[in-house]
Each structure stands twice: as C-alpha cells, then as structure tokens.
Design a protein around this motif. Sequence first.
Motif, mmCIF file in Angstrom:
data_model
loop_
_atom_site.group_PDB
_atom_site.id
_atom_site.type_symbol
_atom_site.label_atom_id
_atom_site.label_comp_id
_atom_site.label_asym_id
_atom_site.label_seq_id
_atom_site.Cartn_x
_atom_site.Cartn_y
_atom_site.Cartn_z
ATOM 1 N N PHE A 47 25.077 77.143 29.875
ATOM 2 C CA PHE A 47 26.415 77.212 28.967
ATOM 3 C C PHE A 47 26.530 78.097 27.926
ATOM 4 O O PHE A 47 27.587 77.994 27.132
ATOM 5 C CB PHE A 47 26.622 75.478 28.694
ATOM 6 C CG PHE A 47 26.879 74.618 29.975
ATOM 7 C CD1 PHE A 47 25.951 74.300 30.893
ATOM 8 C CD2 PHE A 47 28.494 74.463 30.161
ATOM 9 C CE1 PHE A 47 26.571 73.533 31.896
ATOM 10 C CE2 PHE A 47 28.870 73.649 31.076
ATOM 11 C CZ PHE A 47 28.006 73.113 32.055
ATOM 12 N N GLY A 48 25.648 78.748 27.616
ATOM 13 C CA GLY A 48 25.561 79.607 26.684
ATOM 14 C C GLY A 48 25.435 79.156 25.221
ATOM 15 O O GLY A 48 26.178 79.546 24.214
ATOM 16 N N LYS A 49 24.900 77.813 25.089
ATOM 17 C CA LYS A 49 24.678 77.279 24.077
ATOM 18 C C LYS A 49 23.648 76.958 23.408
ATOM 19 O O LYS A 49 22.403 77.242 24.230
ATOM 20 C CB LYS A 49 25.208 75.782 24.020
ATOM 21 C CG LYS A 49 26.824 75.516 24.444
ATOM 22 C CD LYS A 49 27.719 76.279 23.718
ATOM 23 C CE LYS A 49 29.063 76.005 24.030
ATOM 24 N NZ LYS A 49 30.162 76.394 22.820
ATOM 25 N N GLU A 50 23.276 76.838 22.079
ATOM 26 C CA GLU A 50 21.949 76.770 21.569
ATOM 27 C C GLU A 50 21.000 75.686 21.962
ATOM 28 O O GLU A 50 19.965 75.960 22.248
ATOM 29 C CB GLU A 50 21.990 76.757 20.031
ATOM 30 C CG GLU A 50 22.691 77.876 19.450
ATOM 31 C CD GLU A 50 22.598 77.706 17.796
ATOM 32 O OE1 GLU A 50 22.929 78.674 16.919
ATOM 33 O OE2 GLU A 50 22.578 76.453 17.470
ATOM 34 N N ALA A 51 21.521 74.603 22.481
ATOM 35 C CA ALA A 51 20.751 73.252 22.687
ATOM 36 C C ALA A 51 21.467 72.496 23.392
ATOM 37 O O ALA A 51 22.667 72.507 23.740
ATOM 38 C CB ALA A 51 20.142 72.742 21.446
ATOM 39 N N ALA A 52 20.691 71.439 24.211
ATOM 40 C CA ALA A 52 21.157 70.515 25.124
ATOM 41 C C ALA A 52 20.324 69.303 24.829
ATOM 42 O O ALA A 52 19.147 69.262 24.293
ATOM 43 C CB ALA A 52 21.073 71.190 26.404
ATOM 44 N N LEU A 53 21.130 68.156 25.197
ATOM 45 C CA LEU A 53 20.448 66.856 25.259
ATOM 46 C C LEU A 53 20.757 66.233 26.673
ATOM 47 O O LEU A 53 21.752 65.836 26.865
ATOM 48 C CB LEU A 53 21.279 66.034 24.066
ATOM 49 C CG LEU A 53 20.967 64.705 23.791
ATOM 50 C CD1 LEU A 53 19.365 64.610 23.050
ATOM 51 C CD2 LEU A 53 21.808 63.878 22.818
ATOM 52 N N LYS A 184 29.486 79.089 31.702
ATOM 53 C CA LYS A 184 29.376 79.737 30.449
ATOM 54 C C LYS A 184 30.510 80.322 29.611
ATOM 55 O O LYS A 184 30.793 80.092 28.534
ATOM 56 C CB LYS A 184 28.331 80.828 30.347
ATOM 57 C CG LYS A 184 27.911 81.591 29.078
ATOM 58 C CD LYS A 184 26.823 82.658 29.406
ATOM 59 C CE LYS A 184 25.441 82.010 29.730
ATOM 60 N NZ LYS A 184 24.431 83.158 29.752
ATOM 61 N N GLU A 185 31.522 80.757 30.559
ATOM 62 C CA GLU A 185 32.889 81.240 30.000
ATOM 63 C C GLU A 185 33.673 80.178 29.568
ATOM 64 O O GLU A 185 34.219 80.145 28.511
ATOM 65 C CB GLU A 185 33.523 82.058 31.163
ATOM 66 C CG GLU A 185 32.993 83.243 31.392
ATOM 67 C CD GLU A 185 33.555 83.997 32.580
ATOM 68 O OE1 GLU A 185 33.208 83.427 33.713
ATOM 69 O OE2 GLU A 185 34.261 85.014 32.675
ATOM 70 N N TYR A 186 33.656 78.867 30.439
ATOM 71 C CA TYR A 186 34.444 78.050 30.046
ATOM 72 C C TYR A 186 34.039 77.134 28.698
ATOM 73 O O TYR A 186 34.686 77.019 27.651
ATOM 74 C CB TYR A 186 34.249 76.625 30.938
ATOM 75 C CG TYR A 186 35.247 76.657 31.984
ATOM 76 C CD1 TYR A 186 35.207 76.759 33.421
ATOM 77 C CD2 TYR A 186 36.764 76.756 31.840
ATOM 78 C CE1 TYR A 186 35.962 77.107 34.479
ATOM 79 C CE2 TYR A 186 37.733 76.923 32.940
ATOM 80 C CZ TYR A 186 37.377 76.995 34.196
ATOM 81 O OH TYR A 186 38.159 77.221 35.201
ATOM 82 N N ALA A 187 32.483 77.381 28.515
ATOM 83 C CA ALA A 187 32.059 76.779 27.321
ATOM 84 C C ALA A 187 32.390 77.605 25.956
ATOM 85 O O ALA A 187 32.165 77.354 24.933
ATOM 86 C CB ALA A 187 30.316 76.491 27.496
ATOM 87 N N SER A 188 32.509 78.884 26.175
ATOM 88 C CA SER A 188 32.857 79.679 25.222
ATOM 89 C C SER A 188 34.133 79.381 24.599
ATOM 90 O O SER A 188 34.420 79.712 23.359
ATOM 91 C CB SER A 188 33.125 81.223 25.645
ATOM 92 O OG SER A 188 34.131 81.484 26.398
ATOM 93 N N LEU A 189 34.920 78.346 25.413
ATOM 94 C CA LEU A 189 36.090 77.977 24.518
ATOM 95 C C LEU A 189 36.057 76.693 24.011
ATOM 96 O O LEU A 189 36.928 75.828 23.688
ATOM 97 C CB LEU A 189 37.308 78.102 25.729
ATOM 98 C CG LEU A 189 37.658 79.274 26.239
ATOM 99 C CD1 LEU A 189 38.850 79.077 27.541
ATOM 100 C CD2 LEU A 189 37.973 80.242 25.329
ATOM 101 N N THR A 190 34.937 76.114 23.795
ATOM 102 C CA THR A 190 34.422 74.973 23.329
ATOM 103 C C THR A 190 33.433 74.993 22.187
ATOM 104 O O THR A 190 32.545 75.779 22.632
ATOM 105 C CB THR A 190 34.181 73.860 24.299
ATOM 106 O OG1 THR A 190 32.961 74.043 24.983
ATOM 107 C CG2 THR A 190 35.284 73.924 25.638
ATOM 108 N N ASP A 191 33.170 73.951 21.285
ATOM 109 C CA ASP A 191 32.211 73.745 20.489
ATOM 110 C C ASP A 191 30.900 72.962 21.281
ATOM 111 O O ASP A 191 29.969 73.247 21.156
ATOM 112 C CB ASP A 191 32.668 73.149 19.311
ATOM 113 C CG ASP A 191 33.450 73.966 18.585
ATOM 114 O OD1 ASP A 191 32.851 74.866 17.695
ATOM 115 O OD2 ASP A 191 34.508 73.731 18.825
#
Length: 341
Positions: A47-53, A184-191
């Motif tokens: 998702f191209g984010k720093e972390a996950a839970l 990842k592209e979708y997640a770039s439009l969200t925090d």
Amino acid sequence: MIDLRSDTVTKPTQAMRLAGFDAEVGDDVFEEDPTVRQLEERAAEMFGKEAALYVTSGTQGNQAAVLTHCNPGEEIIMEANAHLFLYEGATMSALAGVQPRTIQGERGAMSPDDVEAAIRKDDIHFPETSLICLENTHNKAGGAILPWDNMKAIHEIGQRYNIPVHLDGARIFNASVATGISVKEYASLTDTVQFCLSKGLGAPVGSILVGPKSFIKRARKWRKRLGGGMRQAGVIAAPGLVALNEMVDRLEEDHEHAKNLAESVNSISGLEVEGKVETNIVLINVKETGMDAEAFLAKLKEQGVLAVPFGPYTIRMVTNKEVSAEDLPEVKKQLEKCVQA
Ligand SMILES: Cc1ncc(COP(=O)(O)O)c(CN[C@H](C(=O)O)[C@H](C)O)c1O
C-alpha cells in the motif's frame, strides 16, 4: 446451500490451513510474532505506507483508525450509507465520542463540493471536523467503485484543510482488480486504509490498517485498549499472507460470476438488478414478485440459496470463492421458481 449472503463466508484454502499449521509464532503484544511482522510489512509495502497493524476485523480496523485520528467532541464526514455509519454499532460515538456528519452520495461517492461545505468553520458552537471517511468499493451502493477523480478531489480538500482521509477499503482489492489501479495508487489518495483479508481474499480472520508509522504506533495501543492485543497470532496471520500473495487476482472470477448472475436476474420477469454491477455484489429488486425481501429470501432459502435483505424490497447477493460457475445456473433456476411460486 449456495451461500451468496456475503464474501465474509469464504473459508480458508488448504494452503492457508497448512501455512497456519507451520507458522513461526511469538508473543505479538511484545511485537515478537515473526509471521504477524511479515504480514504487516508485506501490507505496508503493497500500500506504499510506512507501517501496518493486523487487526481482528474490518470494524476493529475502522474504529481503531477513528480512535487514533479523532478526539471526543469532533465530527467525521462520511457517506450516508457508509458501513462505518450503518453497521458498526455507533462505535465512533460510543467509544471515540465523535459524531458522524453524513452526506448522501451518488453510488457511494460524495460530491467534493458537499464535503468541503460540510467542513466546520472555527466557531464556539461547532465541533471540529477531524476526519473524512471514504469507502471503496461501497457496500450499500452494490459494490460500487469510487471514481479516481472523486477520491482525488476529496483527498485534495482534506490536504487543503489539514483533515486526514481514512479509506474503508474492506473490498479495495475488488476495486483494484476491476479498474487495474493498484492498491498503492488508491492508498496515495488517503492517509490511512483498512482492508479485509477475510472477505473475497478468503482468509479466516482479520483485516489490516495501514498508515504513517506514528499513527500505527498509536493505533496499536488503541487496538490493545479494545482487547485486540494478540499473542501467537501467526497461526491466523499466516493464512492472511497466503490471501495477500495468492488470492487477489482470482477476484476477477467473482466479478465475472456477479455479471453472469445479473444477466440471469434481468432475464427473469419480476426481478430487476438495481444499479450497475462493477464488482462482486448484485442488488436485486423483488417488488414485482408481490413479496418483500424477507419473504422472498425465506422462499429462496427453502430452495437452497442464501442471500441477505438490503432494503424492504431489495436483496443482496455477493459472489465469492465458495460459489462456482456451476452453481450459477442453479441459482437462476431457484430464482425463477421463487418468482413463479
Ligand atoms: C465496507 C465494509 N467495511 C467494513 C466491514 C466490517 O468488516 P468486519 O468487521 O465484518 O470484518 C464490512 C463488512 N460487511 C459485512 C458484509 O458486507 O456482509 C457486514 C455488512 O458487516 C464492510 O462491508
């Protein structure tokens, strides 16, 4: 029984069961379960984010996000038929002390102008707007895919007003497979994003919340406060890894089945598909049959097909990996019998 109630009914594959059996485990409250770590790292990377839970459910993921983003007395903007609003027991109010500000969307998509207009000004009478929630695909709108431009415009508004956007992406992989846009592209439009492993992807348990490192650290504590701190969870996280690595592309099959089902429904006089079928959900209006949704579903159940009510005269069918192409003619036959009865 042919079970079209939801994609939550999917059962783990043999590969998932074996992965759970063999999983390396540790105490995940100490963040020492290597399999949970692996799953979270894989999700963050996808998702191209720093972390996950890793969380126990989509609801827990959404509510941990609300509790982390918001403070008591604030307001959250969301679509009028969002899962967060309709189906999560008003947890945002009960636990986070925030109030929902709902906006009627078009197939689940709120107009960016309406979102901007709903953002509270600085006034002693007003709550502060502290979160904008999107849902893609949109469950109540029949698995509708939020248009890219709509998400982009709303994200830009959030950035302009310094208000985070959370995506309830329970079925974001369905949107991704249907549009070819990566998660990842979708997640770039969200925090932050919550997505389900336990729906179409077929894992037995769980969802994942992805976002910035500092956010996930705070969300991890909220999960603990909610009683979601897990111990040797590698046993259930390993199937989640299999789901992420092996079960995404096959969602196309569920979408094909849904389109096939919709064609069958429209060929039966008395039944009508509501809206467009873009992913794995088919909404069917049964009013012409003279029965309401509950009566129609009871008859359908007697004939071995399960679905759920989605309005007084609407039923929802959700295709999933437990329903094969060979089941579809049987579903059509039973729908015809219900109408003729
Ligand atoms: C968009 C969305 N976001 C969140 C959730 C919650 O996920 P879980 O808490 O059930 O894992 C769901 C589950 N949806 C379930 C279903 O569709 O059968 C029921 C309605 O809760 C969902 O559809």
